[in-house]
Scaffold this motif. Structure first.
Motif: not given
Ligand SMILES: Nc1ncnc2c1ncn2[C@@H]1O[C@H](COP(=O)(O)OP(=O)(O)O)[C@@H](O)[C@H]1O
Ligand SMILES: [Mg+2]
Length: 394
Positions: A253-268, A376-379
């Motif tokens: 979560q710290i790595k993604v920082k900007h916690l959009l569902p899409y980014y979390l889905q991609l990461m998982v 930038f909002l998202s890393p």
């Protein structure tokens, strides 16, 4: 080892049904505003989750509200727009049992051939003035104690397309008519929900008609909180082979920082690929790092962030891109640097540079870190920009 089971991720289409992670406060705000009589505008960049939210809302209406959702992106003319709206309205009414005789009368009038099981209609009568007909049939239902709610996804894109096809007057005409309808008591049972990934406000401002949508109630779709992100990840990996311990989950979560569902889905999804290859179900911090880099390598995930700037601002792209590239390389950018870029001979944007900064914030590229300092909002996005533009001489 037992059979490897991947997480239940979705990274292409909207998330629906079991794959949808609901935030009840969004649904609550939506219905509260609809009941107050408001029409809604969903404002958020692409992939933030607008379509998923709209489909969920349309599938779960409150009593006496009848919803229909459609992506109207392909619409290219004014008449086509009203034709779509006309169909949608009739499809919506088709869901309401007590209006079946009303619908039958309309069917005769417009030579509607077929009301399919799903309720979709086809109309064979030609030369229908759909705008006029809509204005005449909608008010006939005003005393029925039902409300129809029509979700028009990608509406902002349609207005932008008309504008670009030199049909600015048609675009303005549509916006005007819709505004008239919204303020007309005879249409109070007819609600519209608009969405679009490009800022509708900005499109309309470019057309010099900023007030045409002032009355819409904007609902922002923000990133998830840390707790919500944890719940979503748990939902995704519930039956999966991979496991996160608390520290790794927090690291992700710290790595993604900007916690959009899409980014979390991609990461998982990517973490699962990494883990599967190593045949190691317990996720470690280096595995999360690897997944992050792999997500970025799949450029298609982020290309769109550059493409839409080129698409909507072909003349200003060089200027905007210089700001973003500098910001990615330096980790932040302050207003004096932006001003220096704006006023150099290449760009000459002394007059309106601030409006682009506001727009880059609204569109989810930048955030204001402290007064007049942006990053930038998202890393993900920041690293993507560095990968695309690895050299910066400034
Ligand atoms: N509520 C949600 N639950 C789970 N995943 C979501 C949710 N909202 C968005 N997503 C993820 O984001 C992606 C894009 O969602 P979508 O609704 O199509 O966004 P938009 O319409 O804003 O472009 C989905 O494919 C999914 O990966
Ligand atoms: Mg969408």
């Amino acid at each position: 080892m037992e059979r490897w089971i991947s997480p239940n991720t979705i990274t292409g289409d909207a998330a629906t049904g079991e794959r949808y992670f609901r935030r009840d406060y969004i649904n609550e705000e939506f219905w509260r505003e609809i009941k107050k009589g408001n029409h809604i505008l969903f404002v958020a960049p692409r992939r933030v989750g607008k379509t998923s939210i709209m489909k969920d809302l349309a599938d779960n209406p409150e009593a006496d509200y009848y919803c229909i959702y459609q992506n109207i992106q392909g619409v290219k003319t004014k008449n086509e727009f009203y034709e779509r709206l006309f169909h949608l309205f009739l499809d919506c009414i088709g869901k309401i049992k007590k209006l079946s005789s009303f619908l039958k009368r309309l069917s005769e009038k417009y030579s509607i051939d077929q009301v399919s099981v799903k309720g979709s209609i086809t109309i064979s009568r030609k030369n229908i003035d759909y705008e006029k007909e809509l204005k005449s049939i909608i008010p006939q239902l005003k005393d029925q104690s039902i409300t129809t709610v029509i979700f028009l996804d990608e509406f902002a894109e349609v207005i932008n397309t008309l504008n670009k096809r030199k049909l600015k007057e048609d675009a303005i005409d549509i916006l005007n008519t819709l505004r008239e309808i919204r303020s007309d008591n005879n249409f109070r049972h007819f609600k519209l929900v608009f969405a679009g990934s490009i800022g509708l406000q900005f499109v309309i401002k470019n057309m010099d008609r900023p007030t045409l949508i002032n009355d819409l109630h904007p609902i922002e779709t923000k990133a998830l909180s840390a707790d919500e992100a944890t719940l979503l990840i748990q939902q995704l990996i519930e039956d999966a082979t991979i496991q996160f311990d608390e520290a790794t989950l927090q690291y992700l979560q710290i790595k993604v920082k900007h916690l959009l569902p899409y980014y979390l889905q991609l990461m998982v999804e990517e973490t699962d690929l990494v883990a599967r290859k190593m045949n190691e179900p317990r996720i470690s911090i280096p595995m999360v790092d690897k997944a992050f880099d792999q997500v970025l390598e799949k450029n298609k995930n982020f290309d769109d962030w550059i493409e839409r700037l080129k698409e909507y601002h072909p003349e200003q792209f060089a200027f905007i891109n210089e700001i973003l590239t500098r910001c990615a390389h330096k980790g932040k950018i302050v207003i004096q640097e932006i001003y220096n870029i704006a006023t150099n001979d290449k760009h000459k944007r002394n007059d309106d540079y601030m409006s682009f900064i506001v727009q880059l914030q609204n569109d989810g590229y930048l955030v204001e870190l402290s007064k007049h300092t942006y990053k930038f909002l998202s890393p993900f996005l920041e690293q993507f920009w560095l990968n695309q533009y690895p050299v910066y001489n400034g």
